[in-house]
Design an enzyme around this catalytic site. Structure first.
Site, PDB file in Angstrom:
ATOM      1  N   ARG A 104      38.415  46.548  36.930  1.00 30.37           N
ATOM      2  CA  ARG A 104      39.844  46.231  36.920  1.00 30.37           C
ATOM      3  C   ARG A 104      40.344  46.088  35.486  1.00 30.37           C
ATOM      4  O   ARG A 104      41.493  46.367  35.203  1.00 30.37           O
ATOM      5  CB  ARG A 104      40.098  44.898  37.647  1.00 30.37           C
ATOM      6  CG  ARG A 104      39.853  44.922  39.131  1.00 30.37           C
ATOM      7  CD  ARG A 104      40.272  43.607  39.763  1.00 30.37           C
ATOM      8  NE  ARG A 104      41.610  43.241  39.295  1.00 30.37           N
ATOM      9  CZ  ARG A 104      42.093  42.001  39.371  1.00 30.37           C
ATOM     10  NH1 ARG A 104      41.361  41.031  39.866  1.00 30.37           N
ATOM     11  NH2 ARG A 104      43.316  41.722  38.948  1.00 30.37           N
ATOM     12  N   ARG A 133      47.980  40.686  41.344  1.00 33.92           N
ATOM     13  CA  ARG A 133      49.043  39.686  41.128  1.00 33.92           C
ATOM     14  C   ARG A 133      50.210  40.280  40.355  1.00 33.92           C
ATOM     15  O   ARG A 133      51.370  39.945  40.595  1.00 33.92           O
ATOM     16  CB  ARG A 133      48.462  38.503  40.367  1.00 33.92           C
ATOM     17  CG  ARG A 133      49.491  37.428  40.074  1.00 33.92           C
ATOM     18  CD  ARG A 133      48.879  36.188  39.561  1.00 33.92           C
ATOM     19  NE  ARG A 133      49.875  35.244  39.114  1.00 33.92           N
ATOM     20  CZ  ARG A 133      50.531  34.396  39.907  1.00 33.92           C
ATOM     21  NH1 ARG A 133      50.282  34.391  41.199  1.00 33.92           N
ATOM     22  NH2 ARG A 133      51.419  33.557  39.423  1.00 33.92           N
ATOM     23  N   LYS A 157      45.444  45.755  29.237  1.00 37.06           N
ATOM     24  CA  LYS A 157      45.733  45.780  30.685  1.00 37.06           C
ATOM     25  C   LYS A 157      46.965  44.935  30.979  1.00 37.06           C
ATOM     26  O   LYS A 157      47.868  45.372  31.681  1.00 37.06           O
ATOM     27  CB  LYS A 157      44.544  45.211  31.449  1.00 37.06           C
ATOM     28  CG  LYS A 157      44.838  44.823  32.889  1.00 37.06           C
ATOM     29  CD  LYS A 157      43.658  44.276  33.642  1.00 37.06           C
ATOM     30  CE  LYS A 157      43.421  42.824  33.460  1.00 37.06           C
ATOM     31  NZ  LYS A 157      44.266  41.918  34.260  1.00 37.06           N
ATOM     32  N   ASN A 158      46.996  43.704  30.435  1.00 33.93           N
ATOM     33  CA  ASN A 158      48.059  42.767  30.804  1.00 33.93           C
ATOM     34  C   ASN A 158      49.391  43.076  30.148  1.00 33.93           C
ATOM     35  O   ASN A 158      50.396  42.442  30.449  1.00 33.93           O
ATOM     36  CB  ASN A 158      47.625  41.323  30.523  1.00 33.93           C
ATOM     37  CG  ASN A 158      46.525  40.906  31.482  1.00 33.93           C
ATOM     38  OD1 ASN A 158      46.301  41.560  32.503  1.00 33.93           O
ATOM     39  ND2 ASN A 158      45.816  39.848  31.155  1.00 33.93           N
ATOM     40  N   ARG A 189      47.254  30.300  42.096  1.00 33.62           N
ATOM     41  CA  ARG A 189      48.211  31.242  41.501  1.00 33.62           C
ATOM     42  C   ARG A 189      49.619  31.117  42.120  1.00 33.62           C
ATOM     43  O   ARG A 189      50.127  32.023  42.743  1.00 33.62           O
ATOM     44  CB  ARG A 189      47.718  32.688  41.617  1.00 33.62           C
ATOM     45  CG  ARG A 189      46.269  32.934  41.255  1.00 33.62           C
ATOM     46  CD  ARG A 189      45.921  32.660  39.820  1.00 33.62           C
ATOM     47  NE  ARG A 189      46.540  33.541  38.844  1.00 33.62           N
ATOM     48  CZ  ARG A 189      46.022  34.710  38.455  1.00 33.62           C
ATOM     49  NH1 ARG A 189      44.946  35.156  39.043  1.00 33.62           N
ATOM     50  NH2 ARG A 189      46.626  35.436  37.524  1.00 33.62           N
ATOM     51  N   ASP A 214      41.104  33.817  29.348  1.00 38.30           N
ATOM     52  CA  ASP A 214      40.392  35.041  29.734  1.00 38.30           C
ATOM     53  C   ASP A 214      39.112  35.262  28.941  1.00 38.30           C
ATOM     54  O   ASP A 214      38.307  36.118  29.317  1.00 38.30           O
ATOM     55  CB  ASP A 214      41.314  36.260  29.574  1.00 38.30           C
ATOM     56  CG  ASP A 214      42.479  36.210  30.538  1.00 38.30           C
ATOM     57  OD1 ASP A 214      43.456  36.948  30.334  1.00 38.30           O
ATOM     58  OD2 ASP A 214      42.419  35.394  31.483  1.00 38.30           O
ATOM     59  N   ILE A 258      43.694  25.986  32.196  1.00 40.86           N
ATOM     60  CA  ILE A 258      44.721  26.854  32.769  1.00 40.86           C
ATOM     61  C   ILE A 258      44.519  27.080  34.261  1.00 40.86           C
ATOM     62  O   ILE A 258      45.451  26.946  35.050  1.00 40.86           O
ATOM     63  CB  ILE A 258      44.750  28.234  32.042  1.00 40.86           C
ATOM     64  CG1 ILE A 258      44.887  28.044  30.530  1.00 40.86           C
ATOM     65  CG2 ILE A 258      45.827  29.140  32.622  1.00 40.86           C
ATOM     66  CD1 ILE A 258      46.249  27.549  30.066  1.00 40.86           C
ATOM     67  N   CYS A 311      43.509  33.720  44.311  1.00 38.42           N
ATOM     68  CA  CYS A 311      42.379  34.622  44.068  1.00 38.42           C
ATOM     69  C   CYS A 311      41.194  33.725  43.690  1.00 38.42           C
ATOM     70  O   CYS A 311      41.263  32.513  43.773  1.00 38.42           O
ATOM     71  CB  CYS A 311      42.707  35.594  42.954  1.00 38.42           C
ATOM     72  SG  CYS A 311      42.913  34.757  41.390  1.00 38.42           S
TER      73      CYS A 311
END
Ligand code: EPZ
Length: 456
Positions: free
Chosen positions: A411, A104, A34-35, A133, A319, A341, A128
């Site tokens: 998502r 984002r 995804k990223n 962020r 993540d 993070i 979020c």
């Protein structure tokens, strides 16, 4: 394909019903990252020639990014996991808030739009569930490349500095190795005049994938994946074909689920060195890991408590902090998980404790005393990765669980429940026909169940 959303909140309209405890077996196919796909879509704005992306995951975030590009006039053809992107005829206009809200990655378009058109207008991405962020690293870096900014009514308006016809190369040192800021600046610098050096750059595999595609398009980028990246700007970038790398976070989630259920599975395709830190922690905790080419096999044998501290790549990825915490809830002994993070990425703890875990959080450090069992219940995920953690906890539990808040899960995980079912889990997506609306009191039975918990 993920469920048709037409922007309706999934919170109450559907859930995953999971019968625990589960064991997993077999092989699971990992989707494209995804990223990576999100930033590659943004990068397609850098050229007026066709970009063909293969192995694009079917996710709501990707759909959202596609809608943003279409709003700019980009032509998108979707064929299964392939996307053909044509940005030859786009109009620079302000992106509407409702399109970018909650995604984002939409902000990552700003570097590409500035580089190609000398201007961009994008709503502030805002915070979020996991944190504020901020975007200061993006803004400061773009200013160093010759951009000027006005922020009014939550809209970031960027343009080239006076009398400048193009961005120009600069030496930039990031205060923190931000993934998004590194990506934004690489895209902007790829068409700037002269050389840009980015120091303290993020080193994530998704950034390396971006640079690989940009270099195929004619960019001159050196040392992607290192702390110091060099970009020699070019006049123009051309089209190309590119295959998205496998999703290391999805692969890590399945490996952790196998460890938590003492199961044996294989995940493929995957690039093992994208998961070194996670594989080391799983082995330290007692799982057996075998890496073979583009596949990783795991045999969950025991679950010993191990300490984890999240860090930028190649450290332990933030993540996978929540999914790994689900594993530690039934580990032998006391473990400590430090989230370094994001400031608010422990929202899953409260519900894990309601399921019977023993977790205390102080200053973003969770102390977990392993317990024997968790009890299944009705749960709501509140961000992408906490939802995955709750599902892993449900797999461990000794009763039926229902997990709501699937708009978060959809998502970032393609066909998650279908893949788990193929591994032998008793799991099904339930659609609650009566979509409870505030005004409608008559269908209160679901509301009764829902009212016994808050979002994690
Ligand atoms: C990317 O977000 C990922 N998202 C995130 O994945 C991931 O968790 C994160 O990188 C860290 O690996 C995408 O790639 C679309 P950051 P990004 O900028 O780029 C601070 C998921 O679950 N920061 O590296 O937004 C920030 O506050 C998502 O798939 C600044 O201070 O993350 C944070 O503490 C969640 N100023 C830290 O850097 C800035 O200008 C890391 O953020 C930017 C960031």
């Amino acid at each position: 394909m993920v469920c048709e959303g037409n922007n309706k909140s999934y919170l109450k309209s559907q859930n995953l019903k999971i019968i625990g405890p589960s064991t997993l077996s077999g092989e699971v196919k990992i989707s494209g990252a995804k990223n990576s796909a999100l930033v590659l879509l943004a990068a397609s704005l850098l050229t007026d020639e066709k970009i063909i992306l293969e192995n694009v995951p079917l996710l709501t975030d990707i759909e959202k990014m596609g809608n943003i590009l279409k709003n700019l006039g980009v032509k998108l053809q979707t064929q299964d996991h392939q996307l053909i992107i044509d940005s030859s005829n786009i109009s620079i206009k302000e992106l509407p808030y409702e399109l970018v809200n909650g995604l984002r990655a939409s902000f990552f378009c700003i570097g590409a739009l500035l580089a190609r058109f000398g201007q961009a207008s994008i709503p502030l991405p805002g915070g979020c569930n996991i944190g504020k962020r901020p975007i200061n690293e993006h803004i400061n870096g773009l200013k160093a490349l010759g951009a000027e900014f006005i922020i009014e009514k939550e809209i970031v308006k960027a343009k080239l500095a006076e009398k400048k016809s193009r961005l120009f190369g600069a030496n930039i040192r990031l205060n923190c190795p931000s993934v998004g800021a590194t990506e934004t600046l690489i895209m902007a610098a790829s068409l700037a005049r002269g050389r840009t050096v980015i120091e303290n750059a993020a080193r994530e595999p998704e950034i390396q994938d971006l640079c690989q595609m940009l270099n195929k398009m004619g960019a001159k980028i050196y040392d992607a994946g290192k702390e110091k990246i060099i970009i020699d700007g070019v006049q123009k970038l051309h089209g190309c074909s590119h295959k998205v790398i496998p999703d290391r976070i999805e692969a890590g989630t399945f490996l952790i689920a196998a460890a938590a259920t003492l199961s044996s599975i294989t995940v493929s395709p995957v690039i093992p060195n994208h998961l070194e830190a996670v594989l080391n922690k799983l082995e330290e905790s007692g799982s057996k890991i075998i890496k073979k080419g583009n596949s990783i096999s795991i045999r969950g044998k025991s679950i010993k408590a191990v300490d984890v501290k999240t860090a930028p790549f190649p450290g332990f990825p933030t993540d996978l902090q929540a999914p790994f915490m689900a594993l530690m809830t039934i580990a032998k002994g006391r473990s400590k998980i430090s989230e370094t993070i994001f400031e608010n990425r422990m929202t899953h703890v409260e519900l894990l404790n309601r399921m019977g875990s023993s977790i205390i959080v102080k200053n973003n450090i969770a102390q977990i005393d392993g317990v024997k069992k968790l009890k299944g219940m009705t749960l709501v995920g509140s961000d992408l990765r906490s939802s995955a953690a709750l599902i892993i906890a449900a797999l461990i539990s000794n009763r039926t669980s229902r997990v709501f808040g699937l708009d978060h899960l959809d998502r970032g995980y393609e066909s998650f429940e279908i893949k788990l079912a193929q591994l032998g889990v008793e799991i099904i997506r339930e659609f609650n026909k009566e979509f409870i609306s505030k005004s409608d009191k008559s269908k209160s039975h679901l509301k009764k169940n829902l009212s016994e918990f808050e979002a994690a």
